[in-house]
Every structure is written in C-alpha cells, then in structure tokens.
Design a protein around this motif. Structure first.
Motif, PDB file in Angstrom:
ATOM      1  N   SER A 133      28.878  23.163  83.890  1.00 50.30           N
ATOM      2  CA  SER A 133      27.724  22.881  84.748  1.00 50.30           C
ATOM      3  C   SER A 133      27.890  21.552  85.468  1.00 50.30           C
ATOM      4  O   SER A 133      27.452  21.398  86.618  1.00 50.30           O
ATOM      5  CB  SER A 133      26.441  22.881  83.911  1.00 50.30           C
ATOM      6  N   VAL A 134      28.518  20.591  84.814  1.00 49.19           N
ATOM      7  CA  VAL A 134      28.745  19.283  85.427  1.00 49.19           C
ATOM      8  C   VAL A 134      29.638  19.413  86.655  1.00 49.19           C
ATOM      9  O   VAL A 134      29.339  18.886  87.732  1.00 49.19           O
ATOM     10  CB  VAL A 134      29.370  18.310  84.410  1.00 49.19           C
ATOM     11  N   THR A 188      35.513  22.778  77.886  1.00 50.20           N
ATOM     12  CA  THR A 188      36.059  21.759  78.787  1.00 50.20           C
ATOM     13  C   THR A 188      35.604  20.367  78.347  1.00 50.20           C
ATOM     14  O   THR A 188      34.589  20.222  77.670  1.00 50.20           O
ATOM     15  CB  THR A 188      35.580  21.952  80.241  1.00 50.20           C
ATOM     16  N   PRO A 189      36.348  19.337  78.775  1.00 47.69           N
ATOM     17  CA  PRO A 189      35.916  17.960  78.490  1.00 47.69           C
ATOM     18  C   PRO A 189      34.600  17.601  79.161  1.00 47.69           C
ATOM     19  O   PRO A 189      33.933  16.658  78.753  1.00 47.69           O
ATOM     20  CB  PRO A 189      37.067  17.111  79.058  1.00 47.69           C
ATOM     21  N   THR A 190      34.217  18.338  80.202  1.00 49.09           N
ATOM     22  CA  THR A 190      32.962  18.062  80.904  1.00 49.09           C
ATOM     23  C   THR A 190      31.849  19.022  80.495  1.00 49.09           C
ATOM     24  O   THR A 190      30.834  19.133  81.189  1.00 49.09           O
ATOM     25  CB  THR A 190      33.166  18.156  82.433  1.00 49.09           C
ATOM     26  N   CYS A 191      32.034  19.700  79.372  1.00 48.71           N
ATOM     27  CA  CYS A 191      31.021  20.645  78.876  1.00 48.71           C
ATOM     28  C   CYS A 191      29.650  19.975  78.791  1.00 48.71           C
ATOM     29  O   CYS A 191      29.515  18.864  78.273  1.00 48.71           O
ATOM     30  CB  CYS A 191      31.431  21.169  77.501  1.00 48.71           C
ATOM     31  N   ALA A 192      28.624  20.654  79.301  1.00 50.94           N
ATOM     32  CA  ALA A 192      27.268  20.093  79.323  1.00 50.94           C
ATOM     33  C   ALA A 192      26.692  19.921  77.918  1.00 50.94           C
ATOM     34  O   ALA A 192      25.733  19.169  77.723  1.00 50.94           O
ATOM     35  CB  ALA A 192      26.348  20.998  80.145  1.00 50.94           C
ATOM     36  N   PHE A 193      27.271  20.601  76.937  1.00 50.09           N
ATOM     37  CA  PHE A 193      26.762  20.511  75.565  1.00 50.09           C
ATOM     38  C   PHE A 193      27.266  19.267  74.830  1.00 50.09           C
ATOM     39  O   PHE A 193      26.669  18.845  73.834  1.00 50.09           O
ATOM     40  CB  PHE A 193      27.178  21.753  74.753  1.00 50.09           C
ATOM     41  N   ARG A 194      28.367  18.694  75.271  1.00 49.59           N
ATOM     42  CA  ARG A 194      29.020  17.606  74.541  1.00 49.59           C
ATOM     43  C   ARG A 194      28.104  16.398  74.264  1.00 49.59           C
ATOM     44  O   ARG A 194      28.004  15.953  73.113  1.00 49.59           O
ATOM     45  CB  ARG A 194      30.277  17.137  75.293  1.00 49.59           C
ATOM     46  N   PRO A 195      27.460  15.834  75.299  1.00 51.19           N
ATOM     47  CA  PRO A 195      26.665  14.622  75.040  1.00 51.19           C
ATOM     48  C   PRO A 195      25.583  14.813  73.981  1.00 51.19           C
ATOM     49  O   PRO A 195      25.403  13.964  73.103  1.00 51.19           O
ATOM     50  CB  PRO A 195      26.056  14.311  76.417  1.00 51.19           C
ATOM     51  N   VAL A 196      24.855  15.928  74.050  1.00 45.35           N
ATOM     52  CA  VAL A 196      23.767  16.138  73.093  1.00 45.35           C
ATOM     53  C   VAL A 196      24.310  16.439  71.707  1.00 45.35           C
ATOM     54  O   VAL A 196      23.723  16.025  70.696  1.00 45.35           O
ATOM     55  CB  VAL A 196      22.819  17.252  73.593  1.00 45.35           C
ATOM     56  N   VAL A 197      25.439  17.137  71.620  1.00 47.07           N
ATOM     57  CA  VAL A 197      26.059  17.411  70.322  1.00 47.07           C
ATOM     58  C   VAL A 197      26.501  16.103  69.668  1.00 47.07           C
ATOM     59  O   VAL A 197      26.225  15.851  68.489  1.00 47.07           O
ATOM     60  CB  VAL A 197      27.257  18.365  70.476  1.00 47.07           C
ATOM     61  N   PHE A 198      27.180  15.260  70.429  1.00 52.47           N
ATOM     62  CA  PHE A 198      27.627  13.977  69.880  1.00 52.47           C
ATOM     63  C   PHE A 198      26.434  13.109  69.471  1.00 52.47           C
ATOM     64  O   PHE A 198      26.468  12.427  68.434  1.00 52.47           O
ATOM     65  CB  PHE A 198      28.486  13.231  70.903  1.00 52.47           C
ATOM     66  N   SER A 199      25.379  13.128  70.277  1.00 49.40           N
ATOM     67  CA  SER A 199      24.193  12.324  69.971  1.00 49.40           C
ATOM     68  C   SER A 199      23.529  12.790  68.684  1.00 49.40           C
ATOM     69  O   SER A 199      23.183  11.968  67.819  1.00 49.40           O
ATOM     70  CB  SER A 199      23.202  12.413  71.135  1.00 49.40           C
ATOM     71  N   ARG A 200      23.365  14.098  68.520  1.00 47.02           N
ATOM     72  CA  ARG A 200      22.717  14.623  67.317  1.00 47.02           C
ATOM     73  C   ARG A 200      23.563  14.386  66.067  1.00 47.02           C
ATOM     74  O   ARG A 200      23.025  14.088  64.986  1.00 47.02           O
ATOM     75  CB  ARG A 200      22.426  16.119  67.487  1.00 47.02           C
ATOM     76  N   LEU A 201      24.863  14.507  66.189  1.00 43.81           N
ATOM     77  CA  LEU A 201      25.736  14.237  65.042  1.00 43.81           C
ATOM     78  C   LEU A 201      25.691  12.760  64.661  1.00 43.81           C
ATOM     79  O   LEU A 201      25.673  12.413  63.474  1.00 43.81           O
ATOM     80  CB  LEU A 201      27.172  14.655  65.360  1.00 43.81           C
ATOM     81  N   ARG A 209      35.495  15.247  65.053  1.00 43.23           N
ATOM     82  CA  ARG A 209      36.738  15.131  65.816  1.00 43.23           C
ATOM     83  C   ARG A 209      36.873  16.370  66.701  1.00 43.23           C
ATOM     84  O   ARG A 209      36.570  17.485  66.267  1.00 43.23           O
ATOM     85  CB  ARG A 209      37.959  15.000  64.898  1.00 43.23           C
ATOM     86  N   VAL A 210      37.270  16.164  67.929  1.00 44.06           N
ATOM     87  CA  VAL A 210      37.467  17.275  68.859  1.00 44.06           C
ATOM     88  C   VAL A 210      38.922  17.699  68.773  1.00 44.06           C
ATOM     89  O   VAL A 210      39.834  16.898  69.023  1.00 44.06           O
ATOM     90  CB  VAL A 210      37.112  16.862  70.303  1.00 44.06           C
ATOM     91  N   ILE A 211      39.143  18.959  68.407  1.00 44.18           N
ATOM     92  CA  ILE A 211      40.519  19.416  68.208  1.00 44.18           C
ATOM     93  C   ILE A 211      41.036  20.263  69.363  1.00 44.18           C
ATOM     94  O   ILE A 211      42.243  20.512  69.449  1.00 44.18           O
ATOM     95  CB  ILE A 211      40.656  20.221  66.895  1.00 44.18           C
ATOM     96  N   PHE A 212      40.135  20.700  70.241  1.00 42.68           N
ATOM     97  CA  PHE A 212      40.595  21.632  71.268  1.00 42.68           C
ATOM     98  C   PHE A 212      39.663  21.644  72.462  1.00 42.68           C
ATOM     99  O   PHE A 212      38.440  21.691  72.314  1.00 42.68           O
ATOM    100  CB  PHE A 212      40.678  23.038  70.655  1.00 42.68           C
ATOM    101  N   GLU A 213      40.232  21.609  73.676  1.00 43.14           N
ATOM    102  CA  GLU A 213      39.518  21.799  74.953  1.00 43.14           C
ATOM    103  C   GLU A 213      40.514  22.431  75.904  1.00 43.14           C
ATOM    104  O   GLU A 213      41.584  21.883  76.123  1.00 43.14           O
ATOM    105  CB  GLU A 213      39.027  20.456  75.518  1.00 43.14           C
ATOM    106  N   ASN A 214      40.162  23.589  76.479  1.00 46.66           N
ATOM    107  CA  ASN A 214      41.213  24.288  77.231  1.00 46.66           C
ATOM    108  C   ASN A 214      40.754  25.073  78.444  1.00 46.66           C
ATOM    109  O   ASN A 214      41.550  25.784  79.049  1.00 46.66           O
ATOM    110  CB  ASN A 214      41.954  25.235  76.291  1.00 46.66           C
ATOM    111  N   ALA A 215      39.475  25.017  78.801  1.00 44.79           N
ATOM    112  CA  ALA A 215      38.950  25.745  79.971  1.00 44.79           C
ATOM    113  C   ALA A 215      39.051  27.255  79.825  1.00 44.79           C
ATOM    114  O   ALA A 215      39.108  27.977  80.816  1.00 44.79           O
ATOM    115  CB  ALA A 215      39.661  25.293  81.242  1.00 44.79           C
ATOM    116  N   SER A 216      39.071  27.739  78.583  1.00 48.51           N
ATOM    117  CA  SER A 216      39.121  29.177  78.346  1.00 48.51           C
ATOM    118  C   SER A 216      38.086  29.548  77.291  1.00 48.51           C
ATOM    119  O   SER A 216      38.151  29.065  76.155  1.00 48.51           O
ATOM    120  CB  SER A 216      40.514  29.611  77.873  1.00 48.51           C
TER     121      SER A 216
END
Length: 287
Positions: A133-134, A188-201, A209-216
């Motif tokens: 989305s970003v 993806t590294p720009t996934c819209a879910f990332r910021p809120v997931v990191f904040s809640r954790l 730890r992020v082990i995988f990002e691949n646009a698939s």
C-alpha cells in the motif's frame, strides 16, 4: 503572435519510462536504448520546458514537484498518440487503465471484478500493478496508476472506506510463536503492517527478527506453512490450512485495518466503472 512549439514525443516517452521504472538503466532496458541516450533525451525535455523534472541520486531517479505535475499530462499525450496511430492503422482502439492492488488482494480475490470489467468495457486494457500500500500510494501520487486499493490502520484512514478488517497473526501447526526473538516474515520491506506489528511487539516487550521479505505472497505463505515464521494477515484473506493466533498464544492484539479506494477527482469513465465494480465486490465479500 506567439510561436507554436512542438513537443518531441520521443523525449516524453523517455521521461515516462524513467518515472515508471525509477531509474535511467531500467528505462533504457524497457525502450531498448543506451543509458546515455535516455539521459540525453530527458535533459533535452528539461531544456525544452526550462525546468527540472527529475533528480538523480544513488537511489535512482526521483520526480521533482514539477515532474510529478507533468507526468500524468505526458502519459495522456502518449496514450492519445498511440490510440490515434492504432485507429488510423485500422487496429482496435484500446484504452489503458492502470489499477493498483495490494499483493494479498491481487489474483483470485479480484478476478471477478476484472472479468466483469472486461465484459462491460471490452475496449479497455487493464494493467494490474501489485505492490505494498505504501508503494501504491507513492505511484498514485505521481500519476503512474489511475486508481488504487489501499490498506491502512483504521486510525489513519482518510479516504473512501470500503471495509474494515482485523489484522491477525498467521501461523502453521507448529509452535513457532513460542520462539524468542519471534521470527517474522513480510511480503515486502514496505509492508503497511510492519510499523504497527513492531510497535505492538515492543509494547509487549517481545523481541523479534525478520527472516524473510521477497515480494511474493506465495513464498511468504510457504515460509509460514513450513513453520519458519509468523506473518500478519487480514482475517478475511486468510487462506485455508493456516492457524490464526491471538492473545491466547501470548501475542499482542493487532488493530483493524481499513480497506480504502483512491480514485482521482476527475477520473475517466473507465476508472469510475472499475471503482463501482470494486465497491460492489468488496461490499459482497465483507457483507
């Protein structure tokens, strides 16, 4: 009497290619020219208008404010040229509609919409651009996409809201959710879910730890299915065969996400028709 000026469409095509691909080298490959030729064509276009359209740096080529304003006009002129040439050559006139769809909503999810649109608008070629989305919002703002579906936290929703969906933790049958730091994967590294997931954790004092990002989407789901990581997913889009986890697994709750539709104020008839079909489809899915 003012002097009539004529724009070289070759220069326009080079500029649009750079704007769409984000780099001189990628545009050169797309147009089968050298990087030097593309660079010179863009410079000639900038000289013609006496303004800077692109900024070049280590990240590639970025549109200036004037470039952002000029891009949709350049695209319209090229589309008109191509349609006119096709018409005079006796070919079927084809208009192009570019729609942006988040990775997890592309494919089978919107297939009924695309089928219905092709039947109602057989003269229009639809180009589906999948992305986060970003990234889709960025391309929409530049005029590279005609309309988009955007996913964002409910609190950040500002445009036409089509639905509201809970964000959940997606897992396999294995107990990977007990590992610390918590292994995660994203599309993806720009996934819209990332910021809120990191904040809640972080609020729950859970390392990750992020082990995988691949646009698939398929590879991301395969990573989860293999028990290697968790990933956040919208509840209505969860595929069969996956576990949905929450606070009962010691994980923090995640917020609802809005599904928005972004359509330009002066959208074409085709874009408005596509928007109507998207509204009807998502309304039926989410009830």
């Amino acid at each position: 009497m003012s002097l009539v000026r004529h724009i070289d469409l070759v220069l326009l095509r080079a500029f649009v290619a750079v704007a769409q691909t984000g780099s001189i080298s990628a545009a050169a490959g797309q147009l089968h020219l050298t990087q030097g030729a593309i660079s010179q064509q863009v410079k000639r276009l900038e000289a013609f208008f006496a303004c800077k359209l692109l900024e070049r740096d280590s990240r590639g080529a970025q549109l200036t404010a004037q470039g952002v304003e000029f891009l949709p006009k350049a695209r319209r002129l090229l589309d008109l040229n191509d349609s006119l040439c096709a018409s005079m050559a006796g070919a079927t006139i084809t208009e192009i509609l570019r729609i942006g769809i988040p990775y997890d909503m592309a494919g089978a999810y919107l297939a009924p919409v695309l089928k219905a649109f092709s039947q109602a608008y057989p003269h229009v070629e639809v180009i589906v651009v999948s992305g986060s989305s970003v990234d889709l919002m960025s391309d929409f703002a530049k005029g590279l996409i005609d309309l988009i579906i955007r996913q964002c936290p409910e609190a950040e929703s500002t445009e036409e809201r089509l639905a509201l969906a809970p964000l959940v933790w997606l897992a396999s049958a294995e107990d990977v959710f007990t590992q610390r730091p918590l292994p995660l994967c994203f599309v993806t590294p720009t996934c819209a879910f990332r910021p809120v997931v990191f904040s809640r954790l972080a609020e729950a004092d859970i390392g990750w730890r992020v082990i995988f990002e691949n646009a698939s989407v398929d590879t991301t789901l395969a990573t989860v299915q293999s028990g290697l990581a968790l990933t956040p997913w919208l509840r209505p889009l969860v595929p069969d065969g996956f576990r949905v986890l929450g606070t009962e697994a010691g994980l923090p709750s995640l917020p609802d996400f809005a599904i928005e539709l972004h359509v330009p104020q002066h959208a074409s008839e085709d874009a408005q028709g596509m928007a109507t079909l998207i509204r009807q489809h998502i309304s039926g899915v989410y009830g």
